[in-house]
Design a protein around this motif. Structure first.
Motif, PDB file in Angstrom:
ATOM      1  N   PRO A 239       1.009  -1.018  -0.151  1.00  0.00           N
ATOM      2  CA  PRO A 239       0.102  -0.173  -0.069  1.00  0.00           C
ATOM      3  C   PRO A 239       1.025   0.963   0.107  1.00  0.00           C
ATOM      4  O   PRO A 239       1.832   1.398   0.773  1.00  0.00           O
ATOM      5  CB  PRO A 239      -0.873  -0.380   1.283  1.00  0.00           C
ATOM      6  N   ALA A 240       0.030   2.124  -0.342  1.00  0.00           N
ATOM      7  CA  ALA A 240       1.135   3.433  -0.308  1.00  0.00           C
ATOM      8  C   ALA A 240       0.828   4.433   0.404  1.00  0.00           C
ATOM      9  O   ALA A 240       1.488   5.276   0.442  1.00  0.00           O
ATOM     10  CB  ALA A 240       0.565   3.812  -1.999  1.00  0.00           C
ATOM     11  N   ASP A 241      -0.299   4.113   0.695  1.00  0.00           N
ATOM     12  CA  ASP A 241      -0.935   5.106   2.700  1.00  0.00           C
ATOM     13  C   ASP A 241      -1.454   4.548   3.067  1.00  0.00           C
ATOM     14  O   ASP A 241      -1.569   2.871   2.806  1.00  0.00           O
ATOM     15  CB  ASP A 241      -0.763   6.429   1.586  1.00  0.00           C
ATOM     16  N   GLU A 242      -2.113   4.764   4.312  1.00  0.00           N
ATOM     17  CA  GLU A 242      -2.712   4.710   5.134  1.00  0.00           C
ATOM     18  C   GLU A 242      -4.284   4.085   4.698  1.00  0.00           C
ATOM     19  O   GLU A 242      -5.006   3.249   4.723  1.00  0.00           O
ATOM     20  CB  GLU A 242      -3.418   4.960   6.575  1.00  0.00           C
TER      21      GLU A 242
ATOM     22  N   ASP B  85      -8.062   0.577   2.816  1.00  0.00           N
ATOM     23  CA  ASP B  85      -9.267   0.091   1.331  1.00  0.00           C
ATOM     24  C   ASP B  85      -9.364  -1.369   1.179  1.00  0.00           C
ATOM     25  O   ASP B  85     -10.467  -2.504   1.010  1.00  0.00           O
ATOM     26  CB  ASP B  85      -8.782   1.301   0.207  1.00  0.00           C
ATOM     27  N   GLN B  86      -8.006  -2.075   1.133  1.00  0.00           N
ATOM     28  CA  GLN B  86      -7.125  -3.101   0.516  1.00  0.00           C
ATOM     29  C   GLN B  86      -8.120  -3.804   1.833  1.00  0.00           C
ATOM     30  O   GLN B  86      -8.375  -5.377   1.359  1.00  0.00           O
ATOM     31  CB  GLN B  86      -5.633  -3.523   0.534  1.00  0.00           C
TER      32      GLN B  86
ATOM     33  N   ILE C  48       6.867  -3.451   6.776  1.00  0.00           N
ATOM     34  CA  ILE C  48       6.157  -3.070   5.028  1.00  0.00           C
ATOM     35  C   ILE C  48       4.962  -1.764   6.173  1.00  0.00           C
ATOM     36  O   ILE C  48       4.348  -2.244   6.812  1.00  0.00           O
ATOM     37  CB  ILE C  48       4.878  -4.053   4.181  1.00  0.00           C
ATOM     38  N   ALA C  49       4.759  -0.220   5.755  1.00  0.00           N
ATOM     39  CA  ALA C  49       3.874   0.444   5.906  1.00  0.00           C
ATOM     40  C   ALA C  49       2.653   0.204   6.090  1.00  0.00           C
ATOM     41  O   ALA C  49       2.317  -0.093   5.162  1.00  0.00           O
ATOM     42  CB  ALA C  49       4.712   1.966   5.815  1.00  0.00           C
TER      43      ALA C  49
ATOM     44  N   TYR D 214      -0.324  -7.571   5.384  1.00  0.00           N
ATOM     45  CA  TYR D 214      -0.287  -7.531   3.674  1.00  0.00           C
ATOM     46  C   TYR D 214       0.963  -8.367   3.535  1.00  0.00           C
ATOM     47  O   TYR D 214       2.000  -8.797   4.247  1.00  0.00           O
ATOM     48  CB  TYR D 214       0.149  -6.227   3.332  1.00  0.00           C
ATOM     49  N   ASN D 215       1.109  -9.938   2.611  1.00  0.00           N
ATOM     50  CA  ASN D 215       1.526 -10.956   2.987  1.00  0.00           C
ATOM     51  C   ASN D 215       2.628 -10.300   1.859  1.00  0.00           C
ATOM     52  O   ASN D 215       2.769 -10.599   0.654  1.00  0.00           O
ATOM     53  CB  ASN D 215       1.477 -12.021   2.891  1.00  0.00           C
ATOM     54  N   ALA D 216       3.989  -9.691   2.370  1.00  0.00           N
ATOM     55  CA  ALA D 216       4.940  -9.445   0.836  1.00  0.00           C
ATOM     56  C   ALA D 216       5.674  -9.764  -0.029  1.00  0.00           C
ATOM     57  O   ALA D 216       6.108  -9.757  -1.723  1.00  0.00           O
ATOM     58  CB  ALA D 216       6.143  -8.441   1.195  1.00  0.00           C
TER      59      ALA D 216
END
Length: 204
Positions: A51-54, A59-60, A143-144, A185-187
Motif C-alpha cells: 500500500p502507498a499509504d494508510e 481500502d484493501q 511494510i508500512a 499484507y504478505n509481501a
C-alpha cells in the motif's frame, strides 16, 4: 454434559462467524450499500503492490474482509464444502476458525432450537454483515501499513441455520457484536489476508 457445552460453544461461534455478505464500508460491485447483495465468486485473493499509504491499506483490508465473508457465505450455502477455499483470503487463527466452522456445518454437531446436539450436515440461508467503524494501519514485517486493524459491528441476525433434523439451530441471543478484524499484507505473495478476528465483548 461436556459434549453439550462444546456444542453450545460451537453454535454460538457459528452464529457469529458463519456466512456473510459484503460490508457497507467498501465499494460493492454487486449492489448499493442499502441493499443485501448476492455474494460474488471468491476464488481469487486481493493482490497488488504494497500500500502507498494508510487509506489505500484500509481500502484493501476492508475489501479482503468482504471477500472472506462472501467466501464464507458460499461455503455455508454449499453445506460446508471446500473449506480449503479460505486459504486464498485468510491465514493463521482466522483460517483455522473459519475452516472449523465449515466442518461444523458439514458434519455437526450443532444445537437445534431445543438444545439437542445434532450430527450431520446443516443448511444455511442468509448472510452475516460486517459494518466497519474505522480502520488504522501499522507496520508489519517491514511494510508500512502492512497490518490493518478494522473494528466494527458483526451482525448475524440475518443468517439462518437449519440442523440436519430439520429444526432451526439455536441462535445467539445477541446477534450484533463488536469485533476487530486484523488483515495483513504478505509481501512475498503480494496478497492481503485476514489473520484474526477478535470479539470485543460488547454488542452494537
Amino acid at each position: 454434559m461436556s459434549t453439550k457445552r462444546l456444542a453450545i460453544a460451537g453454535i454460538i461461534a457459528a452464529a457469529l462467524t458463519l456466512t456473510a455478505c459484503t460490508g457497507t464500508g467498501t465499494p460493492n460491485p454487486t449492489g448499493s450499500a442499502g441493499e443485501t447483495p448476492t455474494p460474488t465468486p471468491s476464488a481469487t485473493a486481493i493482490t497488488g503492490e504494497a500500500p502507498a499509504d494508510e487509506n489505500e491499506a484500509i481500502d484493501q483490508a476492508e475489501a479482503t474482509i468482504d471477500l472472506l465473508l462472501a467466501t464464507q457465505a458460499e461455503i455455508g450455502a454449499a453445506g460446508g464444502a471446500n473449506p480449503e477455499r479460505y486459504e486464498a483470503v485468510a491465514t493463521g487463527k482466522a483460517l483455522r476458525e473459519f475452516q472449523d466452522d465449515a466442518t461444523r456445518i458439514a458434519e455437526g454437531p450443532i444445537l437445534n432450537e431445543d438444545g439437542e446436539s445434532i450430527e450431520g450436515q446443516s443448511t444455511v440461508e442468509g448472510s452475516l454483515i460486517f459494518e466497519p467503524a474505522t480502520g488504522y494501519g501499522q507496520e508489519y514485517e517491514g511494510i508500512a501499513n502492512g497490518l490493518v486493524i478494522v473494528p466494527g459491528c458483526l451482525d448475524g441476525s440475518q443468517r439462518k441455520i437449519t440442523t440436519a433434523d430439520g429444526k432451526p439451530a439455536m441462535q445467539n441471543p445477541n446477534p450484533r457484536n463488536e469485533v476487530e478484524f486484523h488483515v495483513i499484507y504478505n509481501a512475498e505473495t503480494k496478497t492481503w489476508l485476514v489473520n484474526d478476528r477478535i470479539s470485543l465483548g460488547t454488542t452494537c
